[in-house]
Each structure stands twice: as structure tokens, then as C-alpha cells.
Scaffold this motif. Structure first.
Motif, short mmCIF file in Angstrom:
data_model
loop_
_atom_site.label_atom_id
_atom_site.label_comp_id
_atom_site.label_asym_id
_atom_site.label_seq_id
_atom_site.Cartn_x
_atom_site.Cartn_y
_atom_site.Cartn_z
N UNK A 1 0.85 -1.19 0.00
CA UNK A 1 0.00 0.00 0.00
C UNK A 1 0.89 1.24 0.00
N UNK A 2 0.76 2.13 -0.97
CA UNK A 2 1.65 3.30 -1.04
C UNK A 2 1.53 4.18 0.20
N UNK A 3 2.64 4.83 0.54
CA UNK A 3 2.62 5.75 1.68
C UNK A 3 1.70 6.94 1.43
N UNK A 4 1.52 7.29 0.15
CA UNK A 4 0.63 8.42 -0.17
C UNK A 4 -0.80 8.14 0.25
N UNK A 5 -1.21 6.87 0.26
CA UNK A 5 -2.56 6.51 0.71
C UNK A 5 -2.74 6.86 2.18
N UNK A 6 -1.74 6.54 2.99
CA UNK A 6 -1.81 6.87 4.41
C UNK A 6 -1.77 8.37 4.62
N UNK A 7 -0.91 9.04 3.87
CA UNK A 7 -0.78 10.49 4.01
C UNK A 7 -2.07 11.21 3.63
N UNK A 8 -2.75 10.70 2.60
CA UNK A 8 -4.02 11.32 2.20
C UNK A 8 -5.06 11.19 3.29
N UNK A 9 -5.12 10.03 3.95
CA UNK A 9 -6.07 9.85 5.04
C UNK A 9 -5.75 10.75 6.22
N UNK A 10 -4.46 10.89 6.52
CA UNK A 10 -4.07 11.77 7.63
C UNK A 10 -4.33 13.24 7.29
N UNK A 11 -4.23 13.57 6.01
CA UNK A 11 -4.42 14.97 5.61
C UNK A 11 -5.85 15.44 5.77
N UNK A 12 -6.80 14.54 5.72
CA UNK A 12 -8.21 14.93 5.88
C UNK A 12 -8.68 14.83 7.33
N UNK A 13 -7.74 14.61 8.25
CA UNK A 13 -8.08 14.65 9.66
C UNK A 13 -8.22 13.30 10.35
N UNK A 14 -7.97 12.20 9.65
CA UNK A 14 -8.07 10.88 10.28
C UNK A 14 -6.86 10.62 11.16
N UNK A 15 -7.08 9.91 12.23
CA UNK A 15 -5.96 9.50 13.08
C UNK A 15 -5.23 8.33 12.41
N UNK A 16 -4.08 7.99 12.95
CA UNK A 16 -3.34 6.87 12.38
C UNK A 16 -4.13 5.58 12.47
N UNK A 17 -4.79 5.35 13.60
CA UNK A 17 -5.59 4.14 13.75
C UNK A 17 -6.74 4.12 12.74
N UNK A 18 -7.40 5.27 12.55
CA UNK A 18 -8.51 5.33 11.60
C UNK A 18 -8.03 5.13 10.17
N UNK A 19 -6.86 5.67 9.84
CA UNK A 19 -6.34 5.49 8.47
C UNK A 19 -6.01 4.02 8.21
N UNK A 20 -5.48 3.35 9.24
CA UNK A 20 -5.17 1.93 9.09
C UNK A 20 -6.45 1.11 8.96
N UNK A 21 -7.42 1.42 9.82
CA UNK A 21 -8.66 0.64 9.85
C UNK A 21 -9.52 0.86 8.61
N UNK A 22 -9.63 2.10 8.15
CA UNK A 22 -10.58 2.43 7.09
C UNK A 22 -9.96 2.49 5.70
#
Length: 281
Positions: free
Chosen positions: A159-180
Motif C-alpha cells: 500500500x503506497x505511503x501516499x494513501x496513508x498520508x491522504x487519510x491523515x491529511x483529511x483529519x483521520x488518526x493513524x488508527x482510523x487510516x489503518x482501519x478504514x
């Protein structure tokens, strides 16, 4: 520096190696099917063994194998996926993490008989579980953990790191980005690895040899605190240890064919899961 072979030679080499492996596989399956198919029937699958296991069916062995595989999944899958998530998403890249990963890879290469002896010492004797399906399930769970952790971590790395960064950029926590975000994207690879690992566990004999499997049980194999029958051990006993080997040889081939079908079904399930999720992406 070695000179690379031409693409044509590489293609023919790959084709030759693939054809060689497939020819051996087809020969084995053909021999197994030809000798085991006459023994297959509804009675063979649904009846208990009888007359010193020279007649009857293999229902307790099928039930024990299915129950043991489900128990292994319950014990190993949540822990293995959780460990992989921690190592890939939370753990820092330092010497300790690298040592843990190297240890997991080394555990994947430990012979299964060693897991059986360890399960005997820890679960059967140390934790006083006795020879039971529970002890065998814990032993197979330990055997399966390194494979589940490795395959899950590999799926997460894709899974690209950009996917995680995009989720964090919209306000998701690290746990939420991993889960969702991360886990749904890595789910095909995770499930494929899990199913293939469980199909390997279903065919293991050595780990359950010391921890709970029995040659014959006159009844159900579905109790966690009791000994059980399993297809791999049943096949081993019919093929090598039975007092009337020639008489039960057709039953041995039939048992082997059923075990191959079970493993093939689990592998087919893994490929279907990957195909389905790839089409949905």
C-alpha cells in the motif's frame, strides 16, 4: 558482469521448468485419483470406521481436520495480523525491529516436528492441557503465526505511503487510516496468505502427532479437551502402521484424495478471494 540471456531462451527455460513441475504434479494426481476414486462414496465420507478400520468411512477424521483448522484460525489469525500491523505501521525501523523480523523469518523455516515437540512440552505437559484438540490447535497456531505475519506485512507494504498520508491529511488518526483505508486495500493479500497458511496447517502431521491426534476414536472428534482424528495422521497410519496394509490400501488412497480435495478447495478459495477483490478495485 554476467551477460543476460536472450528473451527467447529465458522464455523457453521458464516454460521447460514450469512444464516439468506440472508433469510431476499431473502424474501424482492421476495416480492418486485412479487408485483413490473407487473408494470414494457417500458412505465413505459420512460413516465411522469399522472392523479394525478395514471398512467404513472417515467422518471423524474429516470432522477433526475441519475443527482443528478452524481452531488454528481463531488462535493464529487475529494475533498474526495484529503483529504485522504493529511491525509495519507503528514500530520504528531500528535494530530491535529488524531482529524481530529476522526471527519471524527464521521461525518460518523451523521443521514442523520441532513445533510438535515444543507443543508437547508447553501445552500438553507444561499447561496441563493433555493430549487434546486444544493443545494441537495452539501448536498449529504457533506454526502458522510466522507465515501469517510475513504475508500480512508484505500485503501492507504494497500500500503506497501516499494513501496513508491522504487519510491523515483529511483529519483521520493513524488508527482510523489503518482501519478504514490501509486494511481494506491490503485485504486481498492478507486473506490469500491466511487461507494458504491454513491449508498448509490442515495437511500437517508432525505437530499434532505428539499433542492430540489419535489413530481411532469411536465417535465425534469435535471436543476441544479430547483426542481427535485427523486426515493426515489417518492417512499415515493406514499407509504405514496398519496390520493389514494391503487390505486398507484403497482406503488410504481414498483418504489421500479427500485430503487433497480439502487442501485444493482452500487454495481455490484463496485465489477466488484475490480475483474478486482485484475486480472490485
Amino acid at each position: 558482469m554476467m551477460k543476460r540471456l536472450s528473451p527467447v531462451i529465458e522464455w523457453f527455460t521458464l516454460l521447460f521448468c514450469t512444464g516439468t513441475v506440472l508433469s510431476f504434479l499431473i502424474a501424482i494426481l492421476w495416480d492418486l485419483t485412479a487408485k483413490g476414486w473407487p473408494s470414494l462414496s457417500w458412505q465413505f465420507i459420512t460413516e465411522l470406521p469399522s472392523e479394525g478400520m478395514t471398512k467404513g468411512g472417515i467422518l471423524p477424521a474429516i470432522t477433526g481436520t475441519v475443527m482443528l483448522t478452524l481452531l488454528t484460525a481463531v488462535l493464529a489469525v487475529p494475533l498474526g495480523i495484529s503483529c504485522a500491523i504493529y511491525l509495519n505501521e507503528y514500530a520504528k525501523d531500528n535494530w530491535l525491529t529488524r531482529l524481530i523480523r529476522a526471527s519471524i523469518r527464521n521461525l518460518s523455516g523451523v521443521p514442523s516436528i520441532i513445533y510438535g515437540l515444543f507443543g508437547l512440552a508447553l501445552f500438553v505437559q507444561g499447561m496441563h492441557m493433555g493430549t487434546s484438540m486444544l493443545a494441537a490447535g495452539f501448536t498449529l497456531g504457533l506454526l502458522s503465526l510466522p507465515y501469517i505475519i510475513s504475508t500480512t506485512e508484505e500485503a501492507l507494504r504494497r500500500i503506497p505511503a501516499s494513501t496513508r498520508e491522504a487519510a491523515l491529511a483529511v483529519g483521520a488518526t493513524q488508527f482510523e487510516s489503518i482501519r478504514d483505508v490501509v486494511l481494506p486495500s491490503a485485504l486481498p493479500g492478507i486473506l490469500t496468505g491466511v487461507v494458504l497458511t491454513l491449508s498448509r496447517a490442515a495437511g500437517e502431521t508432525a505437530p499434532i502427532l505428539f499433542t492430540g491426534v489419535a489413530f481411532y476414536i469411536n465417535g465425534s472428534s469435535g471436543y476441544l479437551n479430547q483426542e481427535f482424528m485427523a486426515l493426515p495422521y489417518h492417512l499415515y497410519m493406514l499407509s504405514t502402521q496398519h496390520q493389514a496394509i494391503e487390505q486398507v490400501r484403497p482406503l488410504a488412497y481414498g483418504t489421500a484424495l479427500v485430503l487433497v480435495m480439502v487442501v485444493f478447495f482452500l487454495n481455490l478459495t484463496a485465489f477466488y478471494i484475490r480475483y474478486k477483490y482485484r475486480n472490485n478495485e
